[in-house]
Design a protein around this motif. Structure first.
Motif, PDB file in Angstrom:
ATOM      1  N   SER A   1       0.843  -1.198   0.000  1.00  0.00           N
ATOM      2  CA  SER A   1       0.000   0.000   0.000  1.00  0.00           C
ATOM      3  C   SER A   1       0.879   1.249   0.000  1.00  0.00           C
ATOM      4  O   SER A   1       1.639   1.468   0.961  1.00  0.00           O
ATOM      5  CB  SER A   1      -0.907  -0.003   1.235  1.00  0.00           C
ATOM      6  N   PRO A   2       0.801   2.048  -1.086  1.00  0.00           N
ATOM      7  CA  PRO A   2      -0.034   1.820  -2.268  1.00  0.00           C
ATOM      8  C   PRO A   2       0.542   0.725  -3.156  1.00  0.00           C
ATOM      9  O   PRO A   2       1.745   0.470  -3.138  1.00  0.00           O
ATOM     10  CB  PRO A   2       0.030   3.178  -2.985  1.00  0.00           C
ATOM     11  N   ALA A   3      -0.326   0.078  -3.907  1.00  0.00           N
ATOM     12  CA  ALA A   3       0.116  -0.923  -4.870  1.00  0.00           C
ATOM     13  C   ALA A   3       0.925  -0.242  -5.965  1.00  0.00           C
ATOM     14  O   ALA A   3       0.592   0.847  -6.415  1.00  0.00           O
ATOM     15  CB  ALA A   3      -1.085  -1.637  -5.471  1.00  0.00           C
ATOM     16  N   ILE A   4       2.022  -0.895  -6.380  1.00  0.00           N
ATOM     17  CA  ILE A   4       2.908  -0.346  -7.403  1.00  0.00           C
ATOM     18  C   ILE A   4       2.701  -1.104  -8.714  1.00  0.00           C
ATOM     19  O   ILE A   4       2.645  -2.339  -8.725  1.00  0.00           O
ATOM     20  CB  ILE A   4       4.379  -0.454  -6.965  1.00  0.00           C
ATOM     21  N   ASP A   5       2.594  -0.362  -9.797  1.00  0.00           N
ATOM     22  CA  ASP A   5       2.553  -0.944 -11.131  1.00  0.00           C
ATOM     23  C   ASP A   5       3.870  -1.684 -11.359  1.00  0.00           C
ATOM     24  O   ASP A   5       4.938  -1.055 -11.447  1.00  0.00           O
ATOM     25  CB  ASP A   5       2.369   0.174 -12.158  1.00  0.00           C
ATOM     26  N   SER A   6       3.829  -3.018 -11.460  1.00  0.00           N
ATOM     27  CA  SER A   6       5.058  -3.818 -11.427  1.00  0.00           C
ATOM     28  C   SER A   6       4.975  -5.004 -12.366  1.00  0.00           C
ATOM     29  O   SER A   6       3.899  -5.568 -12.581  1.00  0.00           O
ATOM     30  CB  SER A   6       5.325  -4.345 -10.007  1.00  0.00           C
ATOM     31  N   ASP A   7       6.151  -5.410 -12.872  1.00  0.00           N
ATOM     32  CA  ASP A   7       6.255  -6.612 -13.695  1.00  0.00           C
ATOM     33  C   ASP A   7       7.636  -7.229 -13.524  1.00  0.00           C
ATOM     34  O   ASP A   7       8.598  -6.546 -13.141  1.00  0.00           O
ATOM     35  CB  ASP A   7       6.022  -6.301 -15.174  1.00  0.00           C
ATOM     36  N   VAL A   8       7.717  -8.524 -13.855  1.00  0.00           N
ATOM     37  CA  VAL A   8       8.993  -9.224 -13.862  1.00  0.00           C
ATOM     38  C   VAL A   8       9.744  -8.879 -15.141  1.00  0.00           C
ATOM     39  O   VAL A   8       9.169  -8.921 -16.240  1.00  0.00           O
ATOM     40  CB  VAL A   8       8.783 -10.749 -13.769  1.00  0.00           C
ATOM     41  N   ALA A   9      11.025  -8.521 -14.997  1.00  0.00           N
ATOM     42  CA  ALA A   9      11.826  -8.195 -16.170  1.00  0.00           C
ATOM     43  C   ALA A   9      13.300  -8.254 -15.811  1.00  0.00           C
ATOM     44  O   ALA A   9      13.683  -8.160 -14.643  1.00  0.00           O
ATOM     45  CB  ALA A   9      11.480  -6.807 -16.703  1.00  0.00           C
ATOM     46  N   ASP A  10      14.130  -8.416 -16.829  1.00  0.00           N
ATOM     47  CA  ASP A  10      15.579  -8.415 -16.723  1.00  0.00           C
ATOM     48  C   ASP A  10      16.082  -7.020 -17.087  1.00  0.00           C
ATOM     49  O   ASP A  10      15.670  -6.456 -18.100  1.00  0.00           O
ATOM     50  CB  ASP A  10      16.152  -9.457 -17.691  1.00  0.00           C
ATOM     51  N   ALA A  11      16.975  -6.480 -16.281  1.00  0.00           N
ATOM     52  CA  ALA A  11      17.482  -5.129 -16.513  1.00  0.00           C
ATOM     53  C   ALA A  11      18.190  -4.991 -17.849  1.00  0.00           C
ATOM     54  O   ALA A  11      18.314  -3.879 -18.378  1.00  0.00           O
ATOM     55  CB  ALA A  11      18.443  -4.730 -15.391  1.00  0.00           C
ATOM     56  N   ARG A  12      18.622  -6.092 -18.419  1.00  0.00           N
ATOM     57  CA  ARG A  12      19.336  -6.037 -19.700  1.00  0.00           C
ATOM     58  C   ARG A  12      18.418  -6.034 -20.909  1.00  0.00           C
ATOM     59  O   ARG A  12      18.889  -5.875 -22.046  1.00  0.00           O
ATOM     60  CB  ARG A  12      20.295  -7.237 -19.788  1.00  0.00           C
ATOM     61  N   ALA A  13      17.129  -6.222 -20.687  1.00  0.00           N
ATOM     62  CA  ALA A  13      16.166  -6.251 -21.798  1.00  0.00           C
ATOM     63  C   ALA A  13      14.839  -5.728 -21.280  1.00  0.00           C
ATOM     64  O   ALA A  13      13.919  -6.497 -20.996  1.00  0.00           O
ATOM     65  CB  ALA A  13      16.026  -7.669 -22.356  1.00  0.00           C
ATOM     66  N   LEU A  14      14.726  -4.425 -21.151  1.00  0.00           N
ATOM     67  CA  LEU A  14      13.547  -3.825 -20.535  1.00  0.00           C
ATOM     68  C   LEU A  14      12.361  -3.821 -21.495  1.00  0.00           C
ATOM     69  O   LEU A  14      12.507  -3.421 -22.661  1.00  0.00           O
ATOM     70  CB  LEU A  14      13.860  -2.387 -20.108  1.00  0.00           C
ATOM     71  N   PRO A  15      11.186  -4.228 -21.034  1.00  0.00           N
ATOM     72  CA  PRO A  15       9.998  -4.264 -21.896  1.00  0.00           C
ATOM     73  C   PRO A  15       9.304  -2.902 -21.960  1.00  0.00           C
ATOM     74  O   PRO A  15       8.095  -2.798 -21.730  1.00  0.00           O
ATOM     75  CB  PRO A  15       9.129  -5.317 -21.201  1.00  0.00           C
ATOM     76  N   GLU A  16      10.063  -1.867 -22.270  1.00  0.00           N
ATOM     77  CA  GLU A  16       9.553  -0.498 -22.276  1.00  0.00           C
ATOM     78  C   GLU A  16       9.959   0.192 -23.579  1.00  0.00           C
ATOM     79  O   GLU A  16      10.978  -0.154 -24.191  1.00  0.00           O
ATOM     80  CB  GLU A  16      10.101   0.285 -21.075  1.00  0.00           C
ATOM     81  N   GLU A  17       9.172   1.192 -23.969  1.00  0.00           N
ATOM     82  CA  GLU A  17       9.460   1.910 -25.203  1.00  0.00           C
ATOM     83  C   GLU A  17      10.579   2.922 -25.008  1.00  0.00           C
ATOM     84  O   GLU A  17      10.862   3.373 -23.896  1.00  0.00           O
ATOM     85  CB  GLU A  17       8.190   2.626 -25.685  1.00  0.00           C
ATOM     86  N   ASP A  18      11.200   3.299 -26.117  1.00  0.00           N
ATOM     87  CA  ASP A  18      12.252   4.309 -26.083  1.00  0.00           C
ATOM     88  C   ASP A  18      11.715   5.628 -25.529  1.00  0.00           C
ATOM     89  O   ASP A  18      10.554   6.002 -25.790  1.00  0.00           O
ATOM     90  CB  ASP A  18      12.807   4.561 -27.479  1.00  0.00           C
ATOM     91  N   ASP A  19      12.562   6.336 -24.781  1.00  0.00           N
ATOM     92  CA  ASP A  19      12.286   7.720 -24.348  1.00  0.00           C
ATOM     93  C   ASP A  19      10.967   7.846 -23.575  1.00  0.00           C
ATOM     94  O   ASP A  19      10.303   8.879 -23.649  1.00  0.00           O
ATOM     95  CB  ASP A  19      12.237   8.667 -25.560  1.00  0.00           C
ATOM     96  N   SER A  20      10.580   6.828 -22.831  1.00  0.00           N
ATOM     97  CA  SER A  20       9.240   6.827 -22.229  1.00  0.00           C
ATOM     98  C   SER A  20       9.203   7.256 -20.759  1.00  0.00           C
ATOM     99  O   SER A  20       8.120   7.376 -20.187  1.00  0.00           O
ATOM    100  CB  SER A  20       8.598   5.446 -22.374  1.00  0.00           C
ATOM    101  N   TYR A  21      10.388   7.516 -20.162  1.00  0.00           N
ATOM    102  CA  TYR A  21      10.424   7.917 -18.751  1.00  0.00           C
ATOM    103  C   TYR A  21      11.248   9.190 -18.579  1.00  0.00           C
ATOM    104  O   TYR A  21      12.189   9.450 -19.333  1.00  0.00           O
ATOM    105  CB  TYR A  21      10.998   6.796 -17.873  1.00  0.00           C
ATOM    106  N   ASP A  22      10.899   9.951 -17.554  1.00  0.00           N
ATOM    107  CA  ASP A  22      11.662  11.158 -17.237  1.00  0.00           C
ATOM    108  C   ASP A  22      12.950  10.828 -16.490  1.00  0.00           C
ATOM    109  O   ASP A  22      13.917  11.599 -16.544  1.00  0.00           O
ATOM    110  CB  ASP A  22      10.806  12.108 -16.389  1.00  0.00           C
TER     111      ASP A  22
END
Length: 265
Positions: free
Chosen positions: A88-109
Motif C-alpha cells: 500500500s499503495p500498490a505499485i505498477d510492477s512486472d517481472v523483467a531483466d534489466a538487460r532487456a527492458l519491456p519499455e518503449e524508447d524515451d518513455s520515462y523522465d
C-alpha cells in the motif's frame, strides 16, 4: 540468458527478506535515508514518470509515489513483484531483466537502477543494463545507478568484528577482481571501484556524470556501536558526516554503496 539469474531469484525468494532489510542494521538505515535524500535532490520534480528497475518489493517506489511521482517497477524476482503489487499503495510492477527492458524508447523522465549492477558480474552485462536504462529515458532525463563499493565487504567485516584469515583472503580477491565469494554470504556479485562505475556509465552513453557516496565514511562506526549505549548518537553523527562528505572524491568509496548519476544526451 545463460547466467546466474536463477541463483539470484532463489536467494531473494528462499534465503533473504529484502522487504525487511532497509529497517535493520545501521548501514541499511543509512542507505535508505541517504538514498531517498539523493533521489529527492536529483530526480525531476513530481509528477515526473519514473522507472524503478530492480526495485525489489517497492520500498523506494512507494516513497516516490507518496511524493507525487508516477512510478513503474520492474524486478527479476517474481516474489518481489508480488510484494510490490500487494503493498500500500500498490505499485505498477512486472517481472523483467534489466538487460532487456519491456519499455518503449524515451518513455520515462528518469530511471533508477538501485540493485541490478551488483548482480551482474560481467562488465558487458552491466553496460547493457545501463544502456537499456538510457534507451527508455527521454533525452535530458537522468539515470541513477547504485553499486556496492569495492571496499564494503572488508569494512563491514571489520566493523562487526568478523575478521579472520578467510575474510582477509576474500578482501585480497575483491581488491583484484571485484567478485564477491557467495560462500561468505550474499550471491555472486560485483563490487565496483568509483572509476569503473563512471567508465561503465560513460560507455553506455551518459554525460554529466558524478558519483556520491551513500552511507558516508562513518557507517562502520554506526555498525560497531549498534548494540551499545551510544548507538543512536553515533548513527546521527554518521548521517551528518554522510552529508558532509557525499561528493568528496577521496572518501566516496568508503561508503558501502555508490550512487552514480548521468544525463541522457
Amino acid at each position: 540468458m545463460a547466467d546466474q539469474s536463477d541463483e539470484i531469484v532463489a536467494y531473494y525468494t528462499d534465503r533473504h527478506r529484502e522487504d525487511l532489510r532497509l529497517a535493520a542494521r545501521p548501514q541499511a538505515r543509512l542507505e535508505r535515508t541517504r538514498t531517498l535524500e539523493l533521489l529527492r535532490a536529483y530526480l525531476p520534480t513530481p509528477p515526473a514518470r519514473i522507472l524503478d528497475v530492480g526495485g525489489g518489493p517497492g520500498a523506494y517506489a512507494r516513497a516516490l509515489v507518496a511524493l507525487g511521482y508516477r512510478v513503474r517497477l520492474l524486478d527479476l524476482v517474481p516474489a518481489h513483484v508480488e510484494q510490490a503489487r500487494a503493498g500500500s499503495p500498490a505499485i505498477d510492477s512486472d517481472v523483467a531483466d534489466a538487460r532487456a527492458l519491456p519499455e518503449e524508447d524515451d518513455s520515462y523522465d528518469a530511471t533508477l537502477l538501485l540493485g541490478p549492477l551488483y548482480h551482474l558480474p560481467r562488465r558487458a552485462d552491466r553496460c547493457r543494463a545501463l544502456a537499456e536504462a538510457l534507451r527508455v529515458t527521454r533525452p535530458g532525463g537522468r539515470v541513477l545507478a547504485a553499486a556496492i563499493s569495492r571496499f564494503a565487504g572488508p569494512l563491514d567485516f571489520a566493523a562487526t568484528g568478523r575478521l579472520d584469515d578467510r575474510t582477509v583472503e576474500e578482501a585480497e580477491v575483491l581488491l583484484t577482481d571485484g567478485r564477491n565469494d557467495a560462500r561468505l554470504g550474499f550471491t555472486h556479485a560485483y563490487f565496483h571501484r568509483v572509476e569503473e562505475l563512471l567508465d561503465e556509465c560513460r560507455t553506455a552513453g551518459f554525460v554529466e556524470l558524478a558519483v556520491d557516496g551513500v552511507e558516508g565514511p562513518a557507517w562502520i562506526a554506526a555498525e560497531a556501536a549498534a548494540h551499545g549505549p551510544t548507538a543512536e548518537a553515533v548513527y546521527a553523527a554518521a548521517l551528518r558526516l554522510a552529508h558532509v562528505f557525499r561528493g568528496e572524491p577521496a572518501l566516496v568509496a568508503a561508503s558501502a554503496h555508490l550512487l552514480a548519476r548521468g544525463t541522457v544526451p
